[in-house]
Scaffold this active site. Sequence first.
Site, PDB file in Angstrom:
ATOM      1  CB  CYS A  77     -12.118  -9.475   1.751  1.00 43.60           C
ATOM      2  SG  CYS A  77     -11.584 -11.217   1.824  1.00 43.60           S
ATOM      3  CG  HIS A 103      -7.748  -7.778   1.074  1.00 46.46           C
ATOM      4  ND1 HIS A 103      -8.362  -7.444   2.259  1.00 46.46           N
ATOM      5  CD2 HIS A 103      -7.857  -9.122   0.960  1.00 46.46           C
ATOM      6  CE1 HIS A 103      -8.825  -8.529   2.848  1.00 46.46           C
ATOM      7  NE2 HIS A 103      -8.538  -9.560   2.079  1.00 46.46           N
ATOM      8  CD  GLU A 126      -7.367  -3.912   2.537  1.00 44.49           C
ATOM      9  OE1 GLU A 126      -7.528  -4.951   3.200  1.00 44.49           O
ATOM     10  OE2 GLU A 126      -8.098  -3.610   1.567  1.00 44.49           O
TER      11      GLU A 126
END
Length: 219
Positions: free
Chosen positions: A79, A200, A202
């Site tokens: 990001c 993202h 994650e």
Amino acid sequence: MIVVVDYRMGNLRSVQKALERIGQGAEVSDRPDVVAGADRLIVPGVGAFGDAMAALRERHLVEAIRGVIDAGRPVLGICLGLQMLLEESEEVAEAPVDVAALGRETLPQGLGVIPGRVVRFDPSLAARGLKVPHMGWNRAVPVSDFPLMAGMSRDGAYFYFAHSYYAAPRDESVVAARTDYGGEFASAVARDNLFATQFHPEKSQAAGLAMLENFVTRT
């Protein structure tokens, strides 16, 4: 050793937990010596470009990050961690602003390892029912043999986005994936040992974990 760079502007624990889910330990650190010694480095980020670069400079992390890149060790930006790889950003504290009228020297300066600029989504998207920031799930489609998307469909995979600005590299050859949001933009870049995503991993469930696994095993 995998190191996650801590400059107080990233989802550090989320990244660390995602790595733990694929059986990989990671050290979260703001120490330049630890960052410089990483075998693999992850630079996450949430927030404003200028503030993030100031935080890196205050902690003497700019040269440590560049050193890992220059040494040929794998680096993943996430990001804001992608955006800071570029030379400059249109993001400024004052808004609205005529970005086209700004001189290069007035724009916040990034790490400068990828030539290009970070630009804002066009405000006209709102008239088409597309909100800015771009938030939620969207598809990233690989445009090359992007090792982080190995094993995924050539039609792409869905990842989680949260951003108002995106990277516009001058060299199209570094664009590794594209996403459509009122027009295509670069949602991932790759060059040699350097990889970065606007989305993202994650926060992207199975596809995101697969991408982190590829970062660890295929780079």
